[in-house]
Design an enzyme around this catalytic site. Structure first.
Site, mmCIF file in Angstrom:
data_model
loop_
_atom_site.group_PDB
_atom_site.id
_atom_site.type_symbol
_atom_site.label_atom_id
_atom_site.label_comp_id
_atom_site.label_asym_id
_atom_site.label_seq_id
_atom_site.Cartn_x
_atom_site.Cartn_y
_atom_site.Cartn_z
ATOM 1 N N ASP A 1 0.773 -1.230 0.000
ATOM 2 C CA ASP A 1 0.000 0.000 0.000
ATOM 3 C C ASP A 1 0.815 1.297 0.000
ATOM 4 O O ASP A 1 1.191 1.799 -1.036
ATOM 5 C CB ASP A 1 -0.968 0.002 1.190
ATOM 6 C CG ASP A 1 -1.973 -1.128 1.121
ATOM 7 O OD1 ASP A 1 -1.747 -2.041 0.306
ATOM 8 O OD2 ASP A 1 -2.953 -1.109 1.851
ATOM 9 N N GLU B 1 -3.298 -7.088 13.574
ATOM 10 C CA GLU B 1 -2.886 -6.917 12.184
ATOM 11 C C GLU B 1 -1.409 -6.561 12.082
ATOM 12 O O GLU B 1 -0.693 -7.025 11.197
ATOM 13 C CB GLU B 1 -3.742 -5.822 11.544
ATOM 14 C CG GLU B 1 -3.483 -5.590 10.072
ATOM 15 C CD GLU B 1 -4.357 -4.493 9.499
ATOM 16 O OE1 GLU B 1 -4.413 -4.386 8.260
ATOM 17 O OE2 GLU B 1 -4.967 -3.734 10.285
#
Length: 831
Positions: free
Chosen positions: A577, A801
């Site tokens: 990303d 995460e």
């Protein structure tokens, strides 16, 4: 996985018309009909028309590209016919394949029978309606929760903490008959001490057990006295005759019935995303709970509604829900009996015995498979490992539907002018990254998921890989995010629903394929033989579509434009990303990580082709693999002498920053020196890829510098794992926009640390000048990661995460029992 994109969010069948437009996306999945027809026949018709009317070849080529993008690949499927059916795989037909709900089961069917649980604590806050719990949500205050045990097939035990309540959900499946067998649930509700009260309470609690159909299936409820549902009889083509029974509640561990108040509601299926709101809006306060010898208590309940003639049109499906209300603690059992299996109900003490037997078998098999106790890991670490595996297996879902695709026109950027279209309806059996935030399939996550699943149950991995390979279009493309079905679509904002057929994703599915090759199990090799044409098509598409500006270079298509609000345009297809790339995107870019992924793919598929006797493919892939792994070629394209590491190359300048403008907020300002073609000074995970994927020879002169920057606390080393971006980088912990926090700019990610540990383990065991250094770093890094993940799990009850490189705390979404579950393989030292 495009996580930065997803953080902004609130959360193989033929028959579809390939060019059906996106305006039909709101229809139910099974209704997008029409014959696909022959792609070759359609193409021939277009050629004839083009010749007849003098249409340009460019227009015809664009039309054919669109057609191929929305047509399923013609290669034979990797899985045998009916592999999801109850006749072929009865042990997998039923499962907890609804990871986005706290507890529910469904069949592996395009039109499944679904079951689920909702609950509410009555009167927790006087004057306010109770919080109805159903779907896993990031910010609903429930937690910790997750599977203590889950074997992926027949058994699971989950604990859910919700304020003063502790729920334990358990299930056991029992084989038999021709329709997938029977199953039994037990839901136990107990009180727990909260910090606010300091003492346990005994709240009034409602459990809601429901059944949903999606089509012509028959459900017939049999109602007894006081609204209690005796049983539900039903019939479907896949399940045959069946019966569902909700037994009277008892005290935990007892068989003596307790008094409960009952409500039942029956309606047409409003659509799966609307179930929670339908129940919430129907609750009213007309009801009283009246246990013998106690004062009556008012509670919110469902009004009786049992006249089917008042329902919607036929074919819409049915929704039947039974509410039972009483004071905790208590247990309730819910039983499904297949008409083709006649073993009697698995309830009461027999169910308790079955649950304990399965739990003991799970623990024994777990130790035999991963040997954590034998390897000296603590009981806390063993429990962490069991929860990591169970959470991943309990997060496997079965999805069916049509995704939205923006076809690749062959001219970069021109697809933005097109309308998205519906891909043919397809099934997907896949793990998910997070039940609360990402409860759907993501391509590059799944390869990491299956590295763990494969060690536990190779058949499940073959099923998952076969389904993912069933998503190939005629060009060999697989969409990186699979949003299939009404429930999946409801959790994704419309602007993020579309997948672009020009965009790739890291081919991590080849990681479990490589493991299959090493193991040489007959069942795995038989699967790979069937799967090879699709694997080859997928890799060939990646190799050709993402080709870079010079031979043997590669470029991620689909980088964001250089917008005035972006510090560094993101590269979502890479999965990393907001990791800093060239400041000014251009077609001249060369991306190091993509080249390394292609090199790994060429190596794995070349070895597979040789083993399978695919001589033509081996003759193509072998030289490609050799060229990509040739040290001189990698150095020429990606070694940056001025940086002392491998790097991306592109139109870049360091003189970029976000500055505040009163009328605009934070905007990107480019100073001097202006951008020029050069290596990108962003030291981090991308810099390590030749090491991470073990593409360097042990005697390579480039290995030492990579180990040095990996071990340097000013760069990538932290006490909690390798950080994603150097602490000395200008982009370290920098926001990418006014509203986007840093993502891959310093945080510790378990999937990349797992690859790093695998590489250090490898280079620490083979002869070479860096063997001692690699082995030392391996042991220190492994200890840091295991210690921190264990501590955070014990403190919060969740796997996360990502983890902070500064204090180790869990960050991002939770539970994240996708690739963070790789902590189990790290503890087991399986790479």
């Amino acid at each position: 996985m495009a996580r930065g994109e997803r953080r902004r969010r609130a959360a193989a069948a033929e028959g579809a018309r390939p060019l059906e437009r996106a305006r039909g996306a709101g229809r139910r999945d099974g209704r997008a009909g029409g014959a696909r027809g022959s792609a070759s026949g359609a193409a021939l018709a277009v050629v004839v028309l083009a010749l007849a009317f003098g249409l340009s070849g460019r227009w015809m080529l664009a039309w054919l590209r669109v057609r191929r993008a929305l047509t399923l690949h013609p290669a034979p499927p990797a899985l045998p016919p009916g592999s999801s059916s109850p006749s072929v795989a009865p042990e997998l037909f039923w499962g907890t394949y609804r990871p986005h709900v706290y507890f529910g089961m469904k069949t592996r069917s395009p039109k499944p029978l679904l079951t689920g649980l909702m609950w509410a604590q009555q009167g927790a806050t006087p004057g306010t309606p109770p919080k109805l719990r159903h779907t896993c949500e990031q910010g609903d205050g429930v937690g910790p929760y997750g599977w203590e045990f889950h074997d992926g097939r027949s058994f699971g035990r989950q604990h859910i903490h919700d304020g003063a309540l502790r729920l334990t959900t358990e299930f056991v499946k029992r084989p038999g008959g021709q329709h997938g067998g029977d199953w039994s649930w037990r839901v136990t509700v107990e009180s727990q001490v909260t910090q606010a009260s300091g003492t346990p309470s005994f709240p009034l609690v409602s459990l809601f057990f429901y059944v949903v159909t999606d089509g012509q299936e028959v459900l017939l409820p049999e109602i007894g006295a006081k609204g209690q549902l005796k049983f539900i009889s039903g019939h479907t083509s896949e399940l045959g005759d069946f019966r569902l029974t909700l037994l009277p509640p008892t005290s935990p561990g007892d068989t003596v019935p307790k008094h409960g108040s009952y409500n039942v509601f029956w309606s047409s299926n409003p659509g799966l995303p609307l179930l929670t709101d339908l129940v919430k809006n129907r609750l009213n306060s007309w009801f009283q709970h009246r246990p013998p010898g106690a004062s009556p208590e008012r509670y919110l309940g469902l009004p009786a509604s049992l006249k089917w003639e008042e329902r919607g049109p036929s074919g819409q499906g049915q929704f039947l829900i039974q509410q039972v209300t009483l004071r905790a603690p208590f247990s309730v059992e819910f039983v499904f009996e297949s008409g083709s299996a006649s073993s009697g109900q698995l309830v009461g003490s027999q169910l308790s015995q079955a649950l304990e037997s399965h739990a003991a078998a799970f623990k024994e098999r777990f130790e035999k498979t991963f040997q954590l106790k034998e390897k000296g890991l603590s009981p806390e670490e063993q429990a962490l490992g069991q929860a990591a595996l169970s959470g991943l297996l309990g997060g496997i879902g079965y999805f069916y539907g049509q995704g939205l695709v923006l076809p690749d026109t062959g001219t970069e950027g021109s697809e933005q002018k097109m309308d998205p279209a519906l891909f043919p309806p397809v099934p997907l059996f896949s793990g998910v990254p997070s039940r609360s935030f990402f409860p759907r399939g993501f391509l590059w996550d799944e390869g990491f998921h299956q590295l763990l699943v494969q060690r536990w149950d190779p058949h499940l991995t073959r099923e998952a890989l076969g389904h993912w390979l069933g998503l190939l279009n005629a060009d060999g493309w697989i969409g990186r995010e699979q949003i299939l079905g009404d429930e999946a679509r409801a959790r994704v904002p419309p602007e993020f629903l579309v997948q672009r057929a020009a965009h790739a994703n890291p081919p991590t599915l080849l990681l479990p394929v490589a493991h299959m090759l090493e193991g040489r199990e007959p069942a795995d090799l038989a699967f790979l033989r069937r799967a090879f044409p699709r694997l080859h098509a997928w890799f060939s598409w990646l190799h050709q579509s993402q080709a870079g500006p010079v031979p043997l270079s590669y470029r991620w298509r689909g980088r964001d434009l250089a917008l005035p609000t972006l510090l560094n345009p993101k590269t979502l297809p890479s999965g990393l990303d907001d990791y800093p790339r060239a400041s000014h995107p251009s077609t001249a870019e060369r991306h190091l990580d993509l080249r390394c992924w292609v090199a790994l793919g060429a190596r794995v598929l070349s070895q597979l082709a040789q083993q399978l006797g695919e001589t033509e493919a081996a003759a193509e892939l072998g030289p490609l693999a050799a060229s990509l792994e040739e040290p001189g070629s990698l150095d020429e394209l990606h070694w940056a002498p001025e940086l002392g590491v491998f790097a991306d190359f592109g139109n870049h300048t360091k003189a970029v920053q976000l500055k505040w403008r009163p009328s605009q907020g934070l905007v990107r300002v480019v100073g001097r020196p202006p951008p020029r073609l050069q290596y990108v000074d962003a030291l981090g995970y991308v810099s390590l890829f030749p090491l991470l994927l073990r593409l360097l020879d042990p005697s390579s002169p480039r290995l030492g510098p990579l180990l040095d920057v990996l071990a340097d606390s000013h760069h990538l080393w932290s006490p909690f794992g390798l950080r994603s971006l150097s602490a000395s980088s200008l982009f370290y912990k920098q926001r990418n926009t006014e509203h986007d926090p840093p993502y891959w700019r310093g945080a510790v990610w378990l999937n990349m640390n797992y690859l790093a540990l695998g590489a250090l383990h490898h280079y620490g065991r083979v002869e070479g000048p860096h063997k001692v250094q690699a082995a030392k770093l391996y042991h220190e890094l492994r200890a840091n990661i295991v210690r921190n993940v264990r501590q955070q799990y014990q403190a919060t009850g969740f796997l996360w995460e990502q983890y902070s490189d500064q204090d180790g705390r869990g960050m991002g979404c939770r539970p994240f029992q996708g690739w963070t579950s790789l902590v189990l393989l790290i503890m087991a030292e399986e790479y």
